[in-house]
Design an enzyme around this catalytic site. Structure first.
Site, short mmCIF file in Angstrom:
data_model
loop_
_atom_site.label_atom_id
_atom_site.label_comp_id
_atom_site.label_asym_id
_atom_site.label_seq_id
_atom_site.Cartn_x
_atom_site.Cartn_y
_atom_site.Cartn_z
N HIS A 9 0.84 -1.20 0.00
CA HIS A 9 0.00 0.00 0.00
C HIS A 9 0.87 1.24 0.00
O HIS A 9 2.08 1.16 0.15
CB HIS A 9 -1.01 -0.02 1.16
CG HIS A 9 -0.40 0.12 2.53
ND1 HIS A 9 0.38 -0.86 3.09
CD2 HIS A 9 -0.48 1.11 3.45
CE1 HIS A 9 0.75 -0.48 4.31
NE2 HIS A 9 0.26 0.72 4.55
N HIS B 196 1.45 3.96 1.88
CA HIS B 196 1.98 4.74 3.01
C HIS B 196 3.51 4.85 2.94
O HIS B 196 4.20 3.91 2.54
CB HIS B 196 1.54 4.13 4.34
CG HIS B 196 0.11 4.41 4.66
ND1 HIS B 196 -0.62 3.68 5.56
CD2 HIS B 196 -0.74 5.37 4.18
CE1 HIS B 196 -1.86 4.17 5.63
NE2 HIS B 196 -1.95 5.18 4.80
N ASP C 139 5.90 4.72 5.06
CA ASP C 139 6.76 3.75 5.74
C ASP C 139 6.81 2.41 5.00
O ASP C 139 7.50 1.49 5.42
CB ASP C 139 6.34 3.56 7.21
CG ASP C 139 4.93 3.01 7.36
OD1 ASP C 139 4.00 3.52 6.69
OD2 ASP C 139 4.74 2.07 8.16
N HIS C 140 6.11 2.34 3.85
CA HIS C 140 6.14 1.12 3.03
C HIS C 140 6.74 1.37 1.64
O HIS C 140 7.23 0.44 1.01
CB HIS C 140 4.73 0.53 2.89
CG HIS C 140 4.15 0.15 4.23
ND1 HIS C 140 4.02 -1.14 4.64
CD2 HIS C 140 3.73 0.92 5.28
CE1 HIS C 140 3.54 -1.17 5.88
NE2 HIS C 140 3.35 0.07 6.28
N HIS D 222 -7.39 -0.66 5.62
CA HIS D 222 -6.34 0.24 6.12
C HIS D 222 -6.17 1.38 5.12
O HIS D 222 -6.19 2.55 5.48
CB HIS D 222 -5.06 -0.56 6.31
CG HIS D 222 -3.88 0.25 6.76
ND1 HIS D 222 -3.80 0.82 8.01
CD2 HIS D 222 -2.73 0.59 6.13
CE1 HIS D 222 -2.64 1.46 8.12
NE2 HIS D 222 -1.97 1.34 6.99
N ASP E 128 -0.18 -3.78 6.31
CA ASP E 128 -0.81 -3.26 7.53
C ASP E 128 -2.28 -3.68 7.62
O ASP E 128 -3.11 -2.94 8.16
CB ASP E 128 -0.73 -1.72 7.55
CG ASP E 128 0.69 -1.22 7.79
OD1 ASP E 128 1.60 -2.04 8.01
OD2 ASP E 128 0.88 0.01 7.73
N HIS F 31 4.69 -4.66 10.72
CA HIS F 31 5.06 -3.93 11.95
C HIS F 31 5.19 -4.89 13.13
O HIS F 31 4.48 -5.90 13.20
CB HIS F 31 4.01 -2.88 12.31
CG HIS F 31 4.00 -1.68 11.41
ND1 HIS F 31 4.81 -0.59 11.61
CD2 HIS F 31 3.29 -1.42 10.29
CE1 HIS F 31 4.59 0.32 10.66
NE2 HIS F 31 3.66 -0.18 9.83
FE FE Z 1 2.77 0.88 8.11
ZN ZN Z 2 0.12 1.71 6.52
#
Ligand code: FE
Ligand code: ZN
Length: 256
Positions: free
Chosen positions: A55, A57, A59-60, A110, A129, A167
């Site tokens: 996805h 985001h 942090d990905h 998410h 996530d 995570h």
């Molecule tokens: Fe994340």
């Molecule tokens: Zn995420």
């Protein structure tokens, strides 16, 4: 079975970038930060052969641009903006990564376009996530009904499936799960096991779907004790599976 190893590269405070290797070739899932990936590739003389993204985001996807190179496919959800994406994927698509077949599942909730990658021959699920060990992702873009449907879809995969989530949230998730189900013995045992792992700095993931079905409250809305706990927190929560899920998710957001 072709992929020979799957291991976590820790990133940021609590992310895992999954590194798959086959001989000297490697693939990464959700590289939010390029630095630890480049370190791992260099240290082991691995050549990056594919990038998989669940996805959009940061942090990905934060490391995708720095890692992308000619001849290295960047797989990502068709429904989201993914930097350098070469292959836009939707449910039912199949890709070959390091000689292993991965199928794509749409798992909105998410985020709206979130996808997961499942490799039956590896018993491996990369779910970003969406499903976490003992928990699930927050609903940033989707509805409770969408997220519940996504989690139900993942939970229907074979029980031996290993859950490679993105995570290390397990202890906090277990803390909440125990508030929901104080009398669940499997959950108490899992909490002890995971606390011991974290005390040694060891990842608690992957778990298995069998374990999640026994201990993850977000997969257990059909269990009377879970429904009753949701109803105590939020009158009306026992009325339907979606109402139970929505109440649990809202309760978890407030829980600390
Ligand atoms: Fe994340
Ligand atoms: Zn995420």
């Amino acid at each position: 079975m072709n992929t020979s190893t799957i291991e976590p590269i820790p990133a940021f405070a609590d992310n895992y970038i999954w590194l798959l290797t086959q001989g000297k070739r490697a693939a990464v899932v959700d590289p939010g930060d390029p630095a630890p990936v480049l370190d791992a590739l260099r240290a082991r003389h691995l050549q990056l052969a594919a990038i998989l993204v669940t996805h959009h985001h940061g942090d990905h996807v934060g490391g995708v641009s720095a890692l992308a190179a000619p001849g290295v496919p960047v797989y990502g959800p068709a429904g989201e903006d993914i930097p350098c994406r070469t292959h836009a994927l939707v449910e039912g698509d199949a890709i070959d990564v390091l000689g292993t077949r991965f199928t794509v599942l749409d798992v909105p909730g998410h985020t709206r376009g979130h996808i997961a990658y499942y490799a039956a021959e590896l018993d491996a699920l990369f779910c970003g996530d969406t499903l976490f060990a003992a928990g699930c992702g927050r609903l940033f873009e989707g509805t409770p009904a969408q997220m519940l449907a996504s989690l139900t879809k993942l939970a229907a995969l074979p029980p031996a499936t290993r859950v490679y989530c993105a995570h290390e949230y397990t202890l906090a998730n277990l803390h909440f799960a125990r508030a929901v189900e104080p009398d669940n013995a499997a959950l108490a045992a899992r909490s002890e096991r995971c606390a011991a792992l974290r005390a040694r700095g060891t990842p608690t993931v992957p778990s298995t779907l069998a374990e999640e079905r026994k201990t993850n409250p977000f997969l257990r809305g059909e269990v009377a004790a879970v429904r009753a706990a949701a109803e105590r927190i939020d009158a009306g929560a026992a009325a339907s599976p979606v109402a139970t899920f929505a109440a649990l998710r809202a309760w978890k957001n407030r829980f600390s």
